[in-house]
Design an enzyme around this catalytic site. Structure first.
Site, PDB file in Angstrom:
ATOM      1  N   CYS A   7       0.853  -1.194   0.000  1.00 49.33           N
ATOM      2  CA  CYS A   7       0.000   0.000   0.000  1.00 49.33           C
ATOM      3  C   CYS A   7       0.887   1.242   0.000  1.00 49.33           C
ATOM      4  O   CYS A   7       2.093   1.164   0.237  1.00 49.33           O
ATOM      5  CB  CYS A   7      -0.952   0.004   1.192  1.00 49.33           C
ATOM      6  SG  CYS A   7      -0.212   0.530   2.728  1.00 49.33           S
ATOM      7  N   ASP A  55     -14.027  14.871 -36.842  1.00 51.07           N
ATOM      8  CA  ASP A  55     -13.546  14.896 -38.217  1.00 51.07           C
ATOM      9  C   ASP A  55     -14.618  14.247 -39.090  1.00 51.07           C
ATOM     10  O   ASP A  55     -15.483  13.516 -38.587  1.00 51.07           O
ATOM     11  CB  ASP A  55     -12.230  14.129 -38.298  1.00 51.07           C
ATOM     12  CG  ASP A  55     -11.705  14.053 -39.718  1.00 51.07           C
ATOM     13  OD1 ASP A  55     -11.764  15.068 -40.426  1.00 51.07           O
ATOM     14  OD2 ASP A  55     -11.253  12.966 -40.118  1.00 51.07           O
TER      15      ASP A  55
END
Length: 752
Positions: A65, A445
């Site tokens: 951790c 586009d």
């Protein structure tokens, strides 16, 4: 039809992407890991990786951790030559980027803080951490409960009858916490282990032995519960990893041999039997079959493929035996890139996550300072006795642990990114996910995005009833069958699709550059071409104007079929709008998004497509710099996403707040340039993407509110003298489990 960018090679400028938080391309193997959650204070954001830095990948079994990560960061940053660190808590590895650092010194520095490490190869799986006997924690809980029971039964909290089971309980459940707190003290690191040990020692000094035992037991239990819950966050990634076969059938001189997939090189031939997964990206050289490419593209329907077609690693061969020529090594396949991107998602922290990390880094020392003030200030001011003030300060120390707050963001983001990848949307980190949630305008586009990017015959207008569709296509395909022009290919494809054979009686083909084709059909003269060819053959200008002017004004493509200088048919040819485009744009607008088109194609063509799709804005005849200016103008009113093919749209993808590449599965450039890569050419994934991003951010915000509310509540209760030590620990555990469970819901999300 003109392309949206005339110089595709010049437009391949790379879009900046987040640095990958691990030695690049060393992300293989299957892992099972113990992981828990206390990150206090959190490790600072990784430093950008210096160009040319060497990378040493270390396995640190004790690191599971960010709490340990912070101690490792302190230990290694001071070592000569270390330039940057990147942590992978799921695999318990640290990537050390350095310039001539001493590996022995690095390993010694880690051993000195109780984090022994070993060099970790690219393909080596992380070994399981040594597990304590399963009976230790339950027995500790029984002894802690016994101590509490004896205390309630009339024995004093500090009596021998109570102290003995309490001490035994702490020895069983608190050894790991005590050891880690010692190393935290050595490295001057204010983390949860040090705070918890301090609180337990303080409780023992005050004679609160049952409570000290219960606090340690609950803390150990919280680590176990959170570890199991957090493992589920890695399950989605491990499920992706399981899709990649480890073995492949390789063609050898004496037949077929099963080998390690990682040993197969580009150009080798491999065999895939029915029901097997494709081991590497390749191109089919033998056989036809159906392939389920859901792991890569999210498309669940099998696709028919034959020689010359590309197949991807992880796809399932559902038909017959096939052979393929390998086009990418095992660690360079599309699936490997998807796995690598999801596993390294923590490298691209969202703005929310960076804020929470900074907040937590300040929150812990502030609350500890308040605890010290309570322990010393209240008794000196005569407000409270020393014992009561010290107990209240110990409760505040436990509350100083921002477990739930820190774990809320990574669990939520990793779950959301894994779910998106499962549905064919590769989102490169939490920053891109958060950007998608804040988009207000979507710029698309045209060529290859809103349209198929391929000229097709869309309609035939008959000018002479003697010439129906079949006759027109038979003549037109006969004239065009030897041409490589895109219009010619479109006409020939239409004829093949409709089962029409070119008229073999057409002879004496004569091509006229820039105008069309002429030939003889018996004694009749036939021609196929544009306005200039018709004018040359003597067709009346007024008639041509009436026929062609409306089409030219709308930007439609066409060719005229003429027989003996008389127009008999008009063939409409256009870059077809994608069938799902209209529905996708409607869905985007329903989400409150503005949709516009930016294209390098002719303005008339752009207007026609825009009218068909009912866009908010459409701009044509744009050079790459013009696109950037249009994007900047829209960014003044909110975040803008640019959607393109990732090749000729690279500058625009870089300029936008979020670059999205369509159909990225077959494009290396698209996978590298855009922040989001949609693996299929499916526009309906766009509204799914934005809806998923907004939902993920709502879950993240809910987790932060839950964590902060619980901390604030118990902070007030502690100051009021109501909260106890074990209540504070229990609240911390509950808050952590709540945010983990809430975040993990996203891993099961179905994007629709």
């Amino acid at each position: 039809m003109s392309s949206c960018c005339n110089n595709k090679h010049a437009c391949q400028a790379a879009v900046p992407v987040t640095e990958i938080a691990a030695c690049d391309h060393d992300h293989t193997g299957h892992h099972d890991h113990h992981q828990h959650t206390h990150a206090h204070p959190p490790v600072p954001d990784s430093t950008p990786i210096p160009p040319g830095a060497a990378c040493l990948r270390l396995l640190v079994p004790a690191m599971d951790c960010p709490t340990e990560g912070q101690m490792i960061d302190k230990a290694l940053r001071t070592q000569h030559g270390v330039q940057a660190l990147a942590f992978n808590y799921i695999e318990r590895t640290v990537a050390v980027y350095h310039a001539a650092a001493d590996e022995v010194a690095l390993l010694a520095a880690l051993a000195a803080i109780g984090m022994p490490a070993t060099r970790h190869g690219m393909d080596a799986p992380a070994p399981l951490a040594a597990a304590e006997p399963a009976w230790l924690l339950p027995l500790s809980g029984v002894l802690a409960a016994l101590a509490e029971g004896l205390a309630f039964g009339g024995h004093g909290d500090a009596s021998g009858w109570v102290m003995l089971p309490a001490l035994l309980s702490m020895l069983l459940s608190g050894r790991s916490t005590l050891r880690k707190s010692w190393y935290a003290l050595k490295t001057v690191t204010l983390n949860i282990y040090f705070l918890m040990t301090l609180a337990v020692c303080g409780a023992m000094v005050l004679g609160q032995w049952p409570e000290a035992a219960m606090v340690l037991f609950l803390f150990a239990l919280s680590e176990k519960l959170e570890a199991r819950a957090l493992l589920r966050a890695g399950e989605a990634v491990k499920a992706l990893m399981a899709l990649r076969p480890d073995r492949a059938w390789l063609q050898q001189d004496d037949g077929w041999q099963e080998v390690d997939a990682a040993s197969v090189r580009v150009g080798h031939i491999v065999r895939v039997r029915p029901g097997e997964r494709v081991p590497l990206d390749g191109e089919l050289t033998f056989g036809h079959s159906q392939f389920n490419e859901a792991p890569i593209t999210g498309e669940s329907l099998p696709l028919d493929k034959g020689p010359g077609d590309a197949v991807f690693a992880g796809a399932i061969n559902g038909g017959s035996v096939v052979q393929l020529r390998v086009t990418a090594p095992a660690d360079g396949s599309v699936l490997a890139r998807i796995i690598r991107s999801v596993r390294d998602a923590q490298a691209g922290k969202a703005a929310t996550q960076r804020f929470i990390d900074r907040f937590a880094a300040r929150y812990t020392p502030i609350v500890v300072a308040i605890a010290l003030l309570v322990a010393l200030g209240l008794p000196l001011a005569g407000v409270m006795g020393w014992q009561a003030a010290l107990y209240k300060a110990l409760v505040l120390l436990v509350i100083a642990c921002p477990c739930a707050l820190v774990i809320a963001t990574p669990v939520t983001l990793v779950s959301a990114l894994a779910a998106a990848a499962r549905h064919g949307m590769l989102i490169k980190g939490g920053a891109a996910l958060e950007a998608a949630a804040h988009i207000r305008t979507v710029a698309l586009d045209k060529t290859g995005t809103l349209t198929r990017g391929e000229i097709a015959l869309t309609q035939i207008t008959h000018l002479d009833p003697a010439y129906d569709d079949s006759r027109v296509l038979a003549l037109a395909s006969a004239l065009e069958q030897h041409s490589t022009h895109p219009l010619a290919r479109a006409i020939c494809r239409a004829a093949v699709t409709r089962g029409i054979t070119p008229d073999s009686t057409v002879l004496q083909l004569n091509e006229h550059a820039g105008m069309g084709v002429m030939a003889m059909l018996g004694a009749r003269h036939i021609a196929l071409g544009n306005r200039r060819l018709a004018e040359q053959l003597g067709v009346a200008p007024a008639r041509l104007e009436a026929l062609l002017a409306p089409l030219e004004a709308q930007g439609e493509g066409y060719v005229l079929l003429l027989v003996d200088a008389q127009p008999v048919a008009l063939l409409h040819v256009n870059d077809e709008v994608r069938p799902q485009a209209a529905a996708a744009i409607t869905a985007l607008k329903a989400q409150g998004l503005r949709v516009l088109m930016l294209s390098g194609d002719q303005a008339a063509v752009v207007r026609r497509v825009a009218a068909t799709l009912v866009l908010d804005e459409a701009h044509g005849a744009l050079m790459p710099d013009d696109k950037l200016q249009r994007l900047a103008a829209n960014q003044a009113h909110g975040a803008v996403a640019m959607v393109g093919d990732g090749v000729n749209d690279a500058p625009a993808l870089a300029q936008a707040d979020l670059g999205i590449a369509m159909g990225a599965a077959g494009s290396d450039t698209a996978l590298e340039t855009a922040q989001v890569a949609l693996m299929e050419d499916k526009l309906e994934k766009l509204p799914q993407l934005f809806a998923h991003a907004r939902r993920s951010m709502r879950v993240l915000q809910a987790n932060i509110v839950i964590a902060l509310a619980i901390k604030l509540l118990f902070f007030v209760l502690a100051l009021a003298g109501v909260a106890t030590l074990w209540m504070a620990v229990f609240a911390d555990v509950g808050a952590s489990l709540l945010v983990i469970g809430n975040g993990l819901r996203l891993a099961r999300a179905r994007l629709r």
